[in-house]
Design a protein around this motif. Structure first.
Motif, mmCIF file in Angstrom:
data_model
loop_
_atom_site.group_PDB
_atom_site.id
_atom_site.type_symbol
_atom_site.label_atom_id
_atom_site.label_comp_id
_atom_site.label_asym_id
_atom_site.label_seq_id
_atom_site.Cartn_x
_atom_site.Cartn_y
_atom_site.Cartn_z
ATOM 1 N N MET A 1 17.900 -8.263 8.056
ATOM 2 C CA MET A 1 16.562 -7.749 7.903
ATOM 3 C C MET A 1 15.806 -8.647 6.932
ATOM 4 N N SER A 2 14.587 -8.962 7.287
ATOM 5 C CA SER A 2 13.775 -9.821 6.424
ATOM 6 C C SER A 2 13.374 -9.069 5.156
ATOM 7 N N LEU A 3 13.004 -9.839 4.157
ATOM 8 C CA LEU A 3 12.614 -9.251 2.875
ATOM 9 C C LEU A 3 11.360 -8.388 3.019
ATOM 10 N N ILE A 4 10.387 -8.844 3.790
ATOM 11 C CA ILE A 4 9.161 -8.060 3.973
ATOM 12 C C ILE A 4 9.477 -6.739 4.677
ATOM 13 N N GLN A 5 10.384 -6.774 5.626
ATOM 14 C CA GLN A 5 10.754 -5.543 6.329
ATOM 15 C C GLN A 5 11.493 -4.589 5.390
ATOM 16 N N ARG A 6 12.341 -5.137 4.548
ATOM 17 C CA ARG A 6 13.055 -4.314 3.558
ATOM 18 C C ARG A 6 12.065 -3.622 2.615
ATOM 19 N N ILE A 7 11.065 -4.377 2.156
ATOM 20 C CA ILE A 7 10.051 -3.817 1.263
ATOM 21 C C ILE A 7 9.273 -2.710 1.977
ATOM 22 N N LYS A 8 8.902 -2.953 3.232
ATOM 23 C CA LYS A 8 8.163 -1.937 3.996
ATOM 24 C C LYS A 8 8.998 -0.668 4.173
ATOM 25 N N ASN A 9 10.278 -0.845 4.490
ATOM 26 C CA ASN A 9 11.153 0.318 4.671
ATOM 27 C C ASN A 9 11.301 1.103 3.368
ATOM 28 N N GLU A 10 11.433 0.397 2.269
ATOM 29 C CA GLU A 10 11.592 1.072 0.979
ATOM 30 C C GLU A 10 10.287 1.740 0.533
ATOM 31 N N ARG A 11 9.161 1.197 0.967
ATOM 32 C CA ARG A 11 7.879 1.858 0.680
ATOM 33 C C ARG A 11 7.814 3.194 1.409
ATOM 34 N N VAL A 12 8.257 3.218 2.651
ATOM 35 C CA VAL A 12 8.280 4.473 3.415
ATOM 36 C C VAL A 12 9.197 5.480 2.724
ATOM 37 N N ASP A 13 10.377 5.018 2.297
ATOM 38 C CA ASP A 13 11.307 5.902 1.587
ATOM 39 C C ASP A 13 10.681 6.450 0.304
ATOM 40 N N ALA A 14 9.970 5.592 -0.426
ATOM 41 C CA ALA A 14 9.327 6.022 -1.675
ATOM 42 C C ALA A 14 8.226 7.036 -1.393
ATOM 43 N N ARG A 15 7.485 6.833 -0.311
ATOM 44 C CA ARG A 15 6.427 7.786 0.051
ATOM 45 C C ARG A 15 7.031 9.151 0.393
ATOM 46 N N LYS A 16 8.124 9.143 1.155
ATOM 47 C CA LYS A 16 8.791 10.395 1.497
ATOM 48 C C LYS A 16 9.314 11.087 0.240
ATOM 49 N N ARG A 47 -4.863 -15.696 4.449
ATOM 50 C CA ARG A 47 -5.464 -16.923 3.895
ATOM 51 C C ARG A 47 -4.830 -18.165 4.504
ATOM 52 N N GLN A 48 -3.542 -18.077 4.767
ATOM 53 C CA GLN A 48 -2.824 -19.222 5.338
ATOM 54 C C GLN A 48 -2.859 -19.212 6.860
ATOM 55 N N LYS A 49 -3.566 -18.228 7.407
ATOM 56 C CA LYS A 49 -3.705 -18.091 8.865
ATOM 57 C C LYS A 49 -2.353 -18.017 9.564
ATOM 58 N N GLN A 50 -1.459 -17.237 8.968
ATOM 59 C CA GLN A 50 -0.134 -17.032 9.547
ATOM 60 C C GLN A 50 0.056 -15.556 9.865
ATOM 61 N N SER A 51 0.914 -15.294 10.814
ATOM 62 C CA SER A 51 1.253 -13.925 11.159
ATOM 63 C C SER A 51 2.210 -13.369 10.117
ATOM 64 N N LEU A 52 2.073 -12.098 9.809
ATOM 65 C CA LEU A 52 2.969 -11.456 8.848
ATOM 66 C C LEU A 52 4.409 -11.480 9.354
ATOM 67 N N ASP A 53 4.575 -11.517 10.674
ATOM 68 C CA ASP A 53 5.916 -11.553 11.254
ATOM 69 C C ASP A 53 6.616 -12.879 10.963
ATOM 70 N N ASN A 54 5.844 -13.917 10.653
ATOM 71 C CA ASN A 54 6.417 -15.245 10.441
ATOM 72 C C ASN A 54 6.634 -15.599 8.977
ATOM 73 N N ILE A 55 6.372 -14.673 8.069
ATOM 74 C CA ILE A 55 6.512 -14.995 6.651
ATOM 75 C C ILE A 55 7.997 -15.110 6.299
ATOM 76 N N SER A 56 8.316 -16.139 5.561
ATOM 77 C CA SER A 56 9.711 -16.356 5.180
ATOM 78 C C SER A 56 10.044 -15.560 3.928
ATOM 79 N N ASP A 57 11.320 -15.293 3.751
ATOM 80 C CA ASP A 57 11.769 -14.604 2.542
ATOM 81 C C ASP A 57 11.426 -15.422 1.305
ATOM 82 N N LYS A 58 11.443 -16.729 1.450
ATOM 83 C CA LYS A 58 11.110 -17.621 0.329
ATOM 84 C C LYS A 58 9.648 -17.426 -0.095
ATOM 85 N N ASP A 59 8.743 -17.287 0.886
ATOM 86 C CA ASP A 59 7.328 -17.064 0.572
ATOM 87 C C ASP A 59 7.118 -15.691 -0.072
ATOM 88 N N VAL A 60 7.829 -14.684 0.416
ATOM 89 C CA VAL A 60 7.732 -13.342 -0.170
ATOM 90 C C VAL A 60 8.244 -13.385 -1.612
#
Length: 157
Positions: A1-16, A47-60
């Motif tokens: 699982m990518s880092l951005i996806q992990r963060i999104k999942n944990e945000r949902v858990d925190a909201r619940k 700003r970088q004109k990239q899709s959020l799906d393409n962000i690398s863990d290094k960039d996050v």
């Protein structure tokens, strides 16, 4: 699982968790922090004109490090008079550090630099280049530079 996806999942858990336990402000703090972080990641990608799906863990990780740097600067500028605010900043920093890879300890970094010098690196540039190639994101540049200088001075003596 990518880092951005992990963060999104944990945000949902925190909201619940925040909606289930309204008496604990930590859940809301975590949710708000994750929301802000995701917003910054999305803004950076736009700003970088990239899709959020393409962000690398290094960039996050770079964005997370920037958040932590800002928190550290705020902590440094604050006086001890606002204990609650300081506690919240330390909490936020701790929540963010979980997403970063484990950093090399000073002794591990020193061992790597000694080996790099033993393998023929004879200047700071060569040492830092090797560190970046093999351990990018896993060490503090200022610490590495100080250790490298110390090691180079030792071999010159």
């Amino acid at each position: 699982m990518s880092l951005i996806q992990r963060i999104k999942n944990e945000r949902v858990d925190a909201r619940k968790a925040a909606s289930e336990d309204k008496t604990n402000p930590l859940h809301k703090t975590c949710y708000n922090l994750m929301t802000t972080l995701i917003g910054e990641i999305e803004t950076t990608q736009k700003r970088q004109k990239q899709s959020l799906d393409n962000i690398s863990d290094k960039d996050v990780a770079k964005i997370i490090k920037a958040f932590i740097k800002g928190i550290n600067e705020t902590i440094t500028k604050m006086g001890p008079s606002d204990d609650i605010k300081l506690t919240m900043l330390y909490l936020e920093r701790t929540l963010l550090e979980v997403y970063l890879p484990t950093q090399l300890s000073e002794s591990e970094l020193s061992d790597v630099i000694k080996k790099t010098v033993a393998d023929g690196a004879d200047n700071i540039g060569a040492i830092m280049k090797e560190l970046k190639a093999s351990y990018d994101g896993l060490f503090d540049g200022k610490s590495a530079s100080k250790i490298a200088i110390r090691e180079l001075l030792t071999i010159e003596s």
